[in-house]
Design a protein around this motif. Structure first.
Motif, short mmCIF file in Angstrom:
data_model
loop_
_atom_site.label_atom_id
_atom_site.label_comp_id
_atom_site.label_asym_id
_atom_site.label_seq_id
_atom_site.Cartn_x
_atom_site.Cartn_y
_atom_site.Cartn_z
N LEU A 19 0.84 -1.20 0.00
CA LEU A 19 0.00 0.00 0.00
C LEU A 19 0.88 1.26 0.00
N GLN A 20 1.94 1.24 0.77
CA GLN A 20 2.86 2.38 0.79
C GLN A 20 3.45 2.62 -0.61
N GLN A 21 3.84 1.55 -1.27
CA GLN A 21 4.42 1.67 -2.61
C GLN A 21 3.37 2.16 -3.61
N TRP A 22 2.12 1.69 -3.49
CA TRP A 22 1.04 2.15 -4.36
C TRP A 22 0.86 3.67 -4.24
N GLN A 106 3.14 -6.14 -6.84
CA GLN A 106 3.95 -5.34 -5.92
C GLN A 106 3.10 -4.53 -4.95
N TYR A 107 1.83 -4.30 -5.31
CA TYR A 107 0.92 -3.57 -4.41
C TYR A 107 0.01 -4.52 -3.63
N GLY A 108 0.20 -5.82 -3.81
CA GLY A 108 -0.63 -6.80 -3.13
C GLY A 108 -1.78 -7.29 -3.99
N GLY A 109 -1.76 -6.95 -5.28
CA GLY A 109 -2.83 -7.34 -6.19
C GLY A 109 -2.65 -8.73 -6.75
N SER A 110 -3.60 -9.15 -7.58
CA SER A 110 -3.58 -10.50 -8.15
C SER A 110 -2.75 -10.60 -9.42
N GLY A 111 -2.36 -9.46 -10.00
CA GLY A 111 -1.45 -9.51 -11.14
C GLY A 111 -2.11 -9.47 -12.51
N TYR A 112 -3.40 -9.20 -12.57
CA TYR A 112 -4.02 -9.04 -13.89
C TYR A 112 -3.48 -7.77 -14.52
N SER A 113 -3.29 -7.83 -15.83
CA SER A 113 -2.81 -6.66 -16.55
C SER A 113 -3.71 -6.41 -17.75
#
Length: 150
Positions: A19-22, A106-113
């Motif tokens: 979250l900090q990186q986001w 990197q933000y804790g997501g599932s990685g869909y692009s």
């Protein structure tokens, strides 16, 4: 609590660090892209693409800067389900690229692009002359910009 220091120790956890990186990357994008801040207090800086897709819980909008080419397209998916081949009206044809995606691992997501490079087809949609076919990540916001304009 204003009487205590920030809880920096929480950054030892991946979710807090993500979250900090986001927030850091969101702030960097805001500073880098004139379309996100130049016309903040003017109606000329904002246009809805679609704010009526309640069936998919998706909204899409355009932010514009002072220069005609300064455009950022933003799409938000408020469901825990990815939407494949989701059509969004685009104000211009040509190549578009994903510049920020809150669903990145990197933000804790599932990685869909949505795909790093997209081509807007000359297929009118949402009252726009072109459209993009996107994979919308679950519970995410995606920022897109015309190629060559970053």
């Amino acid at each position: 609590n204003h009487d205590e220091s920030l809880e920096w120790h929480l950054l030892q956890y991946d979710s807090h660090r993500g979250l900090q990186q986001w927030v850091e990357h969101l702030n960097q994008l805001y500073r880098r892209e004139p379309a996100l801040h130049e016309l903040d207090f003017s109606p000329a800086g904002f246009e809805w693409i679609d704010c009526n897709d309640a069936d998919h819980s998706v909204i899409s909008l355009i932010r514009k800067g002072r220069s005609p080419g300064e455009v950022v397209l933003i799409v938000c998916n408020f469901t825990p389900v990815p939407h494949h081949n989701y059509l969004v009206g685009a104000p211009q044809g040509g190549g578009w690229q994903e510049v920020l995606n809150s669903d990145a691992p990197q933000y804790g997501g599932s990685g869909y692009s949505t795909s790093q490079n997209l081509a807007a087809a000359p297929l009118p949609h949402h009252g726009r002359p072109h459209s993009l076919s996107l994979t919308l990540p679950p519970l995410a916001i995606v920022f897109l910009k015309r190629e060559g304009r970053t």
